[in-house]
Design a protein around this motif. Structure first.
Motif, PDB file in Angstrom:
ATOM      1  N   GLU A  32      59.666 -28.555 -56.028  1.00 36.95           N
ATOM      2  CA  GLU A  32      58.432 -29.064 -55.450  1.00 36.95           C
ATOM      3  C   GLU A  32      58.663 -30.297 -54.634  1.00 36.95           C
ATOM      4  OE1 GLU A  32      59.160 -29.163 -58.872  1.00 36.95           O
ATOM      5  OE2 GLU A  32      58.058 -27.106 -59.084  1.00 36.95           O
ATOM      6  N   SER A  33      60.028 -30.932 -54.646  1.00 36.46           N
ATOM      7  CA  SER A  33      60.479 -32.168 -53.703  1.00 36.46           C
ATOM      8  C   SER A  33      60.986 -31.710 -52.549  1.00 36.46           C
ATOM      9  CB  SER A  33      61.308 -32.960 -54.678  1.00 36.46           C
ATOM     10  OG  SER A  33      62.582 -32.312 -55.063  1.00 36.46           O
ATOM     11  N   ILE A  34      61.089 -30.556 -52.078  1.00 39.49           N
ATOM     12  CA  ILE A  34      61.585 -29.972 -51.001  1.00 39.49           C
ATOM     13  C   ILE A  34      60.891 -30.468 -49.834  1.00 39.49           C
ATOM     14  CG2 ILE A  34      62.196 -27.959 -49.378  1.00 39.49           C
ATOM     15  CD1 ILE A  34      63.063 -26.736 -52.159  1.00 39.49           C
ATOM     16  N   LYS A  35      61.089 -31.092 -48.868  1.00 39.38           N
ATOM     17  CA  LYS A  35      60.567 -31.925 -47.690  1.00 39.38           C
ATOM     18  C   LYS A  35      61.678 -31.884 -46.600  1.00 39.38           C
ATOM     19  CE  LYS A  35      57.992 -35.004 -50.390  1.00 39.38           C
ATOM     20  NZ  LYS A  35      57.672 -36.114 -50.670  1.00 39.38           N
ATOM     21  N   PHE A  36      61.046 -31.438 -45.402  1.00 38.82           N
ATOM     22  CA  PHE A  36      61.860 -31.483 -44.009  1.00 38.82           C
ATOM     23  C   PHE A  36      62.480 -32.934 -43.759  1.00 38.82           C
ATOM     24  CE2 PHE A  36      62.558 -31.753 -39.564  1.00 38.82           C
ATOM     25  CZ  PHE A  36      63.386 -30.704 -39.344  1.00 38.82           C
ATOM     26  N   SER A  37      61.667 -33.765 -44.250  1.00 41.70           N
ATOM     27  CA  SER A  37      61.710 -35.213 -43.859  1.00 41.70           C
ATOM     28  C   SER A  37      63.058 -35.834 -44.782  1.00 41.70           C
ATOM     29  CB  SER A  37      60.670 -36.203 -44.217  1.00 41.70           C
ATOM     30  OG  SER A  37      60.112 -36.232 -45.792  1.00 41.70           O
ATOM     31  N   SER A  38      63.335 -35.127 -45.662  1.00 44.42           N
ATOM     32  CA  SER A  38      64.649 -35.388 -46.712  1.00 44.42           C
ATOM     33  C   SER A  38      65.936 -34.932 -46.296  1.00 44.42           C
ATOM     34  CB  SER A  38      64.159 -35.359 -48.150  1.00 44.42           C
ATOM     35  OG  SER A  38      64.129 -33.597 -48.331  1.00 44.42           O
ATOM     36  N   LEU A  39      65.983 -34.171 -45.104  1.00 40.44           N
ATOM     37  CA  LEU A  39      67.120 -33.495 -44.907  1.00 40.44           C
ATOM     38  C   LEU A  39      68.084 -34.299 -44.273  1.00 40.44           C
ATOM     39  CD1 LEU A  39      65.799 -30.231 -43.134  1.00 40.44           C
ATOM     40  CD2 LEU A  39      66.854 -30.475 -45.382  1.00 40.44           C
ATOM     41  N   GLN A  40      69.405 -34.445 -44.498  1.00 47.42           N
ATOM     42  CA  GLN A  40      70.447 -35.293 -43.890  1.00 47.42           C
ATOM     43  C   GLN A  40      70.980 -34.421 -42.553  1.00 47.42           C
ATOM     44  OE1 GLN A  40      73.186 -36.609 -46.721  1.00 47.42           O
ATOM     45  NE2 GLN A  40      71.552 -37.300 -48.070  1.00 47.42           N
ATOM     46  N   HIS A  41      71.628 -35.029 -41.910  1.00 49.92           N
ATOM     47  CA  HIS A  41      72.040 -34.525 -40.473  1.00 49.92           C
ATOM     48  C   HIS A  41      73.529 -34.787 -40.423  1.00 49.92           C
ATOM     49  CE1 HIS A  41      67.958 -33.747 -39.068  1.00 49.92           C
ATOM     50  NE2 HIS A  41      67.692 -34.768 -39.534  1.00 49.92           N
ATOM     51  N   GLY A  42      74.384 -34.121 -39.843  1.00 47.16           N
ATOM     52  CA  GLY A  42      75.595 -34.507 -39.659  1.00 47.16           C
ATOM     53  C   GLY A  42      76.285 -33.814 -38.387  1.00 47.16           C
ATOM     54  N   VAL A  43      77.041 -34.766 -37.524  1.00 46.96           N
ATOM     55  CA  VAL A  43      77.805 -34.196 -36.264  1.00 46.96           C
ATOM     56  C   VAL A  43      79.474 -34.489 -36.451  1.00 46.96           C
ATOM     57  CG1 VAL A  43      75.801 -34.638 -34.884  1.00 46.96           C
ATOM     58  CG2 VAL A  43      77.517 -36.410 -35.442  1.00 46.96           C
ATOM     59  N   GLY A  44      80.160 -33.692 -35.798  1.00 43.92           N
ATOM     60  CA  GLY A  44      81.414 -33.669 -35.806  1.00 43.92           C
ATOM     61  C   GLY A  44      82.167 -32.956 -34.721  1.00 43.92           C
ATOM     62  N   THR A  45      83.412 -33.284 -34.499  1.00 46.56           N
ATOM     63  CA  THR A  45      84.404 -32.677 -33.642  1.00 46.56           C
ATOM     64  C   THR A  45      85.657 -32.364 -34.272  1.00 46.56           C
ATOM     65  OG1 THR A  45      85.082 -32.999 -31.281  1.00 46.56           O
ATOM     66  CG2 THR A  45      85.400 -34.823 -32.869  1.00 46.56           C
ATOM     67  N   ARG A  46      86.398 -31.172 -33.665  1.00 49.12           N
ATOM     68  CA  ARG A  46      87.362 -30.710 -34.256  1.00 49.12           C
ATOM     69  C   ARG A  46      88.456 -30.176 -33.175  1.00 49.12           C
ATOM     70  NH1 ARG A  46      86.052 -25.934 -37.797  1.00 49.12           N
ATOM     71  NH2 ARG A  46      85.342 -27.504 -39.372  1.00 49.12           N
ATOM     72  N   ILE A  47      89.747 -30.506 -33.306  1.00 51.03           N
ATOM     73  CA  ILE A  47      90.765 -29.730 -32.679  1.00 51.03           C
ATOM     74  C   ILE A  47      91.682 -28.793 -33.815  1.00 51.03           C
ATOM     75  CG2 ILE A  47      92.423 -31.590 -32.612  1.00 51.03           C
ATOM     76  CD1 ILE A  47      93.260 -30.839 -29.928  1.00 51.03           C
ATOM     77  N   SER A  48      92.010 -27.843 -33.502  1.00 52.42           N
ATOM     78  CA  SER A  48      92.581 -26.939 -34.415  1.00 52.42           C
ATOM     79  C   SER A  48      93.473 -25.897 -33.692  1.00 52.42           C
ATOM     80  CB  SER A  48      91.278 -26.067 -35.106  1.00 52.42           C
ATOM     81  OG  SER A  48      90.817 -25.207 -34.243  1.00 52.42           O
ATOM     82  N   TRP A  49      94.312 -25.239 -34.550  1.00 51.12           N
ATOM     83  CA  TRP A  49      95.508 -24.493 -33.913  1.00 51.12           C
ATOM     84  C   TRP A  49      95.513 -23.228 -35.096  1.00 51.12           C
ATOM     85  CZ3 TRP A  49      95.494 -29.696 -34.749  1.00 51.12           C
ATOM     86  CH2 TRP A  49      96.064 -30.447 -33.755  1.00 51.12           C
ATOM     87  N   ASP A  50      95.948 -22.160 -34.306  1.00 48.85           N
ATOM     88  CA  ASP A  50      96.320 -20.824 -34.947  1.00 48.85           C
ATOM     89  C   ASP A  50      97.927 -21.013 -35.342  1.00 48.85           C
ATOM     90  OD1 ASP A  50      93.917 -19.993 -34.911  1.00 48.85           O
ATOM     91  OD2 ASP A  50      94.112 -18.694 -33.200  1.00 48.85           O
ATOM     92  N   THR A  51      98.352 -21.484 -36.659  1.00 51.56           N
ATOM     93  CA  THR A  51      99.658 -21.512 -36.778  1.00 51.56           C
ATOM     94  C   THR A  51     100.039 -20.348 -37.771  1.00 51.56           C
ATOM     95  OG1 THR A  51      99.418 -22.681 -38.784  1.00 51.56           O
ATOM     96  CG2 THR A  51      99.355 -23.993 -36.955  1.00 51.56           C
ATOM     97  N   PRO A  52     101.471 -20.188 -37.984  1.00 50.16           N
ATOM     98  CA  PRO A  52     101.824 -19.090 -39.026  1.00 50.16           C
ATOM     99  C   PRO A  52     101.492 -19.351 -40.303  1.00 50.16           C
ATOM    100  CG  PRO A  52     103.558 -19.667 -37.560  1.00 50.16           C
ATOM    101  CD  PRO A  52     102.583 -20.567 -37.254  1.00 50.16           C
ATOM    102  N   LEU A  53     101.028 -20.563 -40.666  1.00 52.22           N
ATOM    103  CA  LEU A  53     100.562 -20.980 -42.042  1.00 52.22           C
ATOM    104  C   LEU A  53      99.147 -20.740 -42.221  1.00 52.22           C
ATOM    105  CD1 LEU A  53     102.681 -24.077 -42.650  1.00 52.22           C
ATOM    106  CD2 LEU A  53     103.273 -21.701 -43.663  1.00 52.22           C
ATOM    107  N   GLY A  54      98.428 -20.330 -41.089  1.00 48.71           N
ATOM    108  CA  GLY A  54      96.923 -20.329 -41.084  1.00 48.71           C
ATOM    109  C   GLY A  54      96.618 -21.196 -40.361  1.00 48.71           C
ATOM    110  N   PRO A  55      95.058 -21.357 -40.050  1.00 48.52           N
ATOM    111  CA  PRO A  55      94.380 -22.253 -39.199  1.00 48.52           C
ATOM    112  C   PRO A  55      94.860 -23.877 -39.562  1.00 48.52           C
ATOM    113  CG  PRO A  55      92.831 -21.157 -40.320  1.00 48.52           C
ATOM    114  CD  PRO A  55      94.129 -20.697 -40.765  1.00 48.52           C
ATOM    115  N   ALA A  56      95.235 -24.839 -38.626  1.00 48.52           N
ATOM    116  CA  ALA A  56      95.433 -25.975 -38.891  1.00 48.52           C
ATOM    117  C   ALA A  56      94.158 -26.876 -38.205  1.00 48.52           C
ATOM    118  CB  ALA A  56      96.640 -26.559 -38.468  1.00 48.52           C
ATOM    119  N   ALA A  57      93.516 -27.733 -38.929  1.00 50.30           N
ATOM    120  CA  ALA A  57      92.621 -28.648 -37.993  1.00 50.30           C
ATOM    121  C   ALA A  57      92.484 -30.015 -38.238  1.00 50.30           C
ATOM    122  CB  ALA A  57      91.326 -27.947 -38.508  1.00 50.30           C
ATOM    123  N   ILE A  58      92.272 -30.710 -37.217  1.00 50.26           N
ATOM    124  CA  ILE A  58      92.011 -32.231 -37.330  1.00 50.26           C
ATOM    125  C   ILE A  58      90.493 -32.530 -36.976  1.00 50.26           C
ATOM    126  CG2 ILE A  58      92.461 -34.594 -36.681  1.00 50.26           C
ATOM    127  CD1 ILE A  58      95.356 -33.454 -36.169  1.00 50.26           C
TER     128      ILE A  58
END
Length: 88
Positions: A32-58
């Motif tokens: 009953e407490s679900i409201k659009f106004s209570s949503l939290q937002h987030g933004v981000g950036t990433r640099i990543s590589w395909d490595t032999p151990l799997g993906p690596a990312a910062i």
């Protein structure tokens, strides 16, 4: 989540990608407490590589909440992430 990933034309040892993303969501105890106004937002950036151990990312991300004043935003602390390998 909405993410745009771009393969960079240069190779830093392995295939290299740059990403930006936007997240929207939260959790509620009572449906009953679900409201659009209570949503939290987030933004981000990433640099990543395909490595032999799997993906690596910062990554760097930051959460924010839109306040009642249309021009006001409450920003959270920046968060730094590093990961390597596949999730099991």
């Amino acid at each position: 989540s909405l993410e745009y990933r771009y393969k960079l034309p240069l190779k830093l040892v392995f295939d290299t990608y740059c990403s930006i993303r936007y997240d929207l969501g939260t959790t509620w105890i009572m449906p009953e407490s679900i409201k659009f106004s209570s949503l939290q937002h987030g933004v981000g950036t990433r640099i990543s590589w395909d490595t032999p151990l799997g993906p690596a990312a910062i990554s760097l991300g930051r959460a924010f909440v839109l306040l009642k004043d249309p021009a006001a935003i409450d920003w959270g602390q920046p968060i730094f992430y590093f990961s390597i390998g596949m999730k099991m």
